[in-house]
Design an enzyme around this catalytic site. Structure first.
Site, PDB file in Angstrom:
ATOM      1  CE  LYS A  21      35.273 -40.084 -15.194  1.00  0.00           C
ATOM      2  NZ  LYS A  21      35.280 -38.608 -15.240  1.00  0.00           N
ATOM      3  NE  ARG A  52      43.647 -38.826  -6.303  1.00  0.00           N
ATOM      4  CZ  ARG A  52      43.896 -40.047  -5.845  1.00  0.00           C
ATOM      5  NH1 ARG A  52      45.143 -40.445  -5.700  1.00  0.00           N
ATOM      6  NH2 ARG A  52      42.915 -40.859  -5.522  1.00  0.00           N
TER       7      ARG A  52
END
Length: 303
Positions: free
Chosen positions: A68, A134
């Site tokens: 991905k 993140r």
């Protein structure tokens, strides 16, 4: 995570080629080094370009990626030598209450840096606040139960590879909370003229996974290189057929387009074209036109 993925691919190869020896070379990519910029603005391929340069130079014989994270178009001279059997493609929810998505309390802060996940959270859990987080999986798990957030949406495959399935509060249906193209799958990239490596990699190729992810990635490609909107695509083989669910929306999740299409598994690119027509007929083409940029790759996903 990258080292774990390397080890997974190497273990499969050693099963079929016990005499082979492998040397793992660690390459720190710009996506790994930059832990502050939003992933959505860094572009798909931020985790793979440095590895591809090393492949083309001959420094590496193969590179293992999360599929991905890869652009739909590879650099000239490179190819996907093998796509092993895909792990769980679903997204999962982790949170401090260990409750499913539909039971999150009002105002719960759920973290993600994925525009696709954020849009679907806003659609299916409008009572929560989506906050950016993140970092690697362990970092995001820590942030998800600390001061920055109350939970997070992550990839099931990433947690499984780390042996952290016990942290999952809710597995999100891929037909409803649609994952990104290629989620859960690894890709082994090699030089397209390296016949020896291509022959070796045949042993870990999984044809059904190849059909599925080819359809998903082909759908992403039909949206154009300037597409920056939340996109999901999930295909699965059922006998001789390939069934695919796709998702498009604006970043706010207020304009959503979904469709389910089916076709012959041996023609995944035709299925991708049918999926594009299906969302275009529902008004998705207008959304694409409104958000299309002159240049730039689609927003990248994180694990």
């Amino acid at each position: 995570m990258a080292l774990i993925q390397d080890e997974e691919a190497i273990a499969q190869l050693k099963t079929h080629h016990p005499g082979l020896e492998f040397e793992v070379v660690v390459v720190r990519t710009s996506g790994d080094a930059n832990q502050t910029s939003p992933l959505a603005g860094m572009g798909l391929g931020v985790f793979v370009s440095e590895l591809e340069e090393r492949l083309l130079s001959g420094d590496l014989d193969m590179a293992v990626h999360s599929l991905k994270d890869m652009p739909t178009k590879l650099p000239a001279g490179l190819t996907l030598g093998a796509i092993p059997e895909r792990r769980d493609p679903r997204d999962v929810l982790v949170n401090r209450w260990n409750c499913p998505l539909d039971q999150l309390p009002e105002g719960a802060r759920i973290g993600t840096s994925s525009p696709r996940r954020a849009a679907q959270l806003r659609r299916y859990a409008p009572n929560v606040e989506v906050v950016p987080i993140r970092g690697n999986v362990e970092t995001r798990l820590r942030k998800a139960e600390g001061d920055e957030a109350d939970g997070a949406v992550l990839a099931a495959a990433g947690l499984a590879r780390l042996g952290m399935e016990d942290r999952v509060a809710d597995y999100l249906s891929p037909q409803r909370f649609v994952p990104p193209p290629g989620q859960g799958a690894l890709a082994v990239e090699v030089r397209e003229d390296d016949r020896r490596m291509l022959d070796i990699l045949k042993s870990i190729e999984h044809p059904a996974t190849r059909y599925e992810v080819t359809a998903e990635r082909a759908f992403l490609e039909t949206l154009g290189g300037g597409c920056s909107i939340p996109v999901g695509a999930y295909a699965r083989c059922m006998g001789h057929e390939l069934l695919m669910t796709i998702f498009l929306s604006n970043p706010e999740g207020s304009r959503v387009f979904t469709a389910k299409v089916d076709g012959l598994k041996h023609d995944p690119k035709q299925l991708a074209g049918d999926a594009y027509l299906a969302v275009a007929e529902r008004g998705g083409a207008d959304l694409l036109q409104d958000t299309r940029q002159p240049q730039g790759p689609p927003a990248t996903e994180n694990l």
